[in-house]
Design a protein around this motif. Structure first.
Motif, short mmCIF file in Angstrom:
data_model
loop_
_atom_site.label_atom_id
_atom_site.label_comp_id
_atom_site.label_asym_id
_atom_site.label_seq_id
_atom_site.Cartn_x
_atom_site.Cartn_y
_atom_site.Cartn_z
N UNK A 1 0.84 -1.21 0.00
CA UNK A 1 0.00 0.00 0.00
C UNK A 1 0.87 1.25 0.00
N UNK A 2 1.93 1.24 0.78
CA UNK A 2 2.84 2.39 0.81
C UNK A 2 3.50 2.58 -0.56
N UNK A 3 3.96 1.49 -1.15
CA UNK A 3 4.62 1.56 -2.46
C UNK A 3 3.69 2.12 -3.52
N UNK A 4 2.41 1.73 -3.46
CA UNK A 4 1.44 2.22 -4.42
C UNK A 4 1.24 3.72 -4.31
N UNK A 5 1.19 4.22 -3.07
CA UNK A 5 1.00 5.66 -2.86
C UNK A 5 2.24 6.44 -3.27
N UNK A 6 3.42 5.91 -2.96
CA UNK A 6 4.66 6.58 -3.34
C UNK A 6 4.78 6.64 -4.86
N UNK A 7 4.40 5.57 -5.53
CA UNK A 7 4.42 5.54 -6.99
C UNK A 7 3.44 6.57 -7.56
N UNK A 8 2.31 6.73 -6.89
CA UNK A 8 1.33 7.72 -7.34
C UNK A 8 1.85 9.13 -7.21
N UNK B 1 10.27 -1.63 10.49
CA UNK B 1 9.49 -1.74 9.25
C UNK B 1 8.90 -0.39 8.87
N UNK B 2 8.46 0.37 9.87
CA UNK B 2 7.92 1.72 9.64
C UNK B 2 8.97 2.58 8.95
N UNK B 3 10.23 2.46 9.39
CA UNK B 3 11.32 3.28 8.86
C UNK B 3 11.52 3.04 7.37
N UNK B 4 11.36 1.81 6.92
CA UNK B 4 11.56 1.50 5.50
C UNK B 4 10.52 2.24 4.64
N UNK B 5 9.26 2.18 5.07
CA UNK B 5 8.22 2.88 4.32
C UNK B 5 8.38 4.39 4.37
N UNK B 6 8.76 4.91 5.54
CA UNK B 6 8.93 6.36 5.70
C UNK B 6 10.08 6.87 4.85
N UNK B 7 11.14 6.07 4.74
CA UNK B 7 12.29 6.47 3.94
C UNK B 7 11.91 6.54 2.46
N UNK B 8 11.13 5.58 2.01
CA UNK B 8 10.70 5.55 0.61
C UNK B 8 9.85 6.78 0.30
#
Length: 272
Positions: free
Chosen positions: A83-90, A228-235
């Motif tokens: 879900x995070x990757x999809x939003x970052x891609x958007x 795990x939160x840190x990985x998404x936040x960094x992206x």
């Protein structure tokens, strides 16, 4: 506006990075610009105040009530990273501020935070020349931050200027009363627990960004789930950094009235 600290792990190892004693000099003379902000908070009587800071206001939504699940439960969701990757891609596909802010709001909620402030600043050597703020939080905090000239004493910005590791803000030790006042202001406006995620430009490190993610529950990010939160936040921060640089570049080209041919000529001149 930003004040930073060192990074915790799932077990929350507390560490304190050093902050330059010349922190006030770092931000002396800096100019601040507020980007358009969309906030799910009441903005009654705030339009005039924001305009005086150079921000354009937008229609607001009702105050949202966030789930108070532990961070470990949030990041354990099966599709969390997808879900995070999809939003970052958007975010990479939009070029206007309202849509970027809408995606920022969606991203921080999926990550497990309640609010955020994204700051991009330019430095010339040891001096900060300008700051741009993107708000996904209560506007009143930024008003008080700018009016109090807190940028000069902000330990979060000082950390971001010299570090790249995401950290939980409580692990930074504010050495003086001015720095403590900055963090106390943030805490009163929904950043009782905060994470700082810096991003640096590759050439000369003249442009630095920091995403400050906040939660109203003290100690929220200090518990299990941070890794795990840190990985998404960094992206998310890396994409916001690239997005803001592209936006600044477009604005500069428009202001300078440079064509594609002009840029090509300048590129050849730069290469000799």
């Amino acid at each position: 506006m930003w004040n930073e600290r060192k990074h915790p792990s799932e077990e929350y190892e507390q560490r304190s990075p050093s902050i330059s004693p010349t922190q006030s000099d770092l931000f002396a003379g800096a100019t601040a610009t507020l980007c358009d902000s969309i906030a799910p908070f009441s903005m009654r009587n705030s339009s005039e105040k924001l305009s005086s800071c150079g921000a354009s206001t937008t229609p607001t939504r009702q105050t949202e009530h966030y789930e108070s699940r532990p961070l470990a439960d949030v990041v354990a969701t099966g599709d969390y990273m997808a879900r995070i990757s999809g939003l970052v891609e958007g975010l990479a596909a939009v070029d206007d501020m309202p849509n970027a802010l809408a995606l920022l709001w969606a991203s921080i909620k999926v990550l497990g935070a309640e609010r955020a402030v994204f700051i991009n600043f330019e430095r010339d050597g040891s001096n900060i020349m300008s700051c741009h703020f993107m708000l996904a939080c209560e506007p009143g905090w930024c008003q008080k931050y700018l009016q109090g000239d807190h940028i000069i004493h902000d330990p979060w910005l000082a950390y971001a200027a010299h570090h790249s590791e995401p950290i939980v803000a409580s692990t930074l030790k504010s050495a003086d009363a001015n720095s403590q006042a900055v963090t106390a202001l943030a805490s009163r406006h929904g950043f009782a627990s905060a994470v700082l995620v810096p991003a640096h430009s590759g050439i000369g490190h003249s442009r630095v960004s920091v995403l400050c993610l906040g939660h109203s529950n003290g100690g929220y990010f200090e518990k299990a789930g941070f890794s795990k939160f840190k990985i998404g936040a960094r992206s998310l921060t890396a994409e916001l950094h690239d997005w803001s640089l592209a936006r600044l570049r477009r604005a500069l080209l428009t202001k300078a009235r440079l064509s594609t041919s002009d840029l090509e000529l300048l590129r050849h001149q730069h290469q000799g």
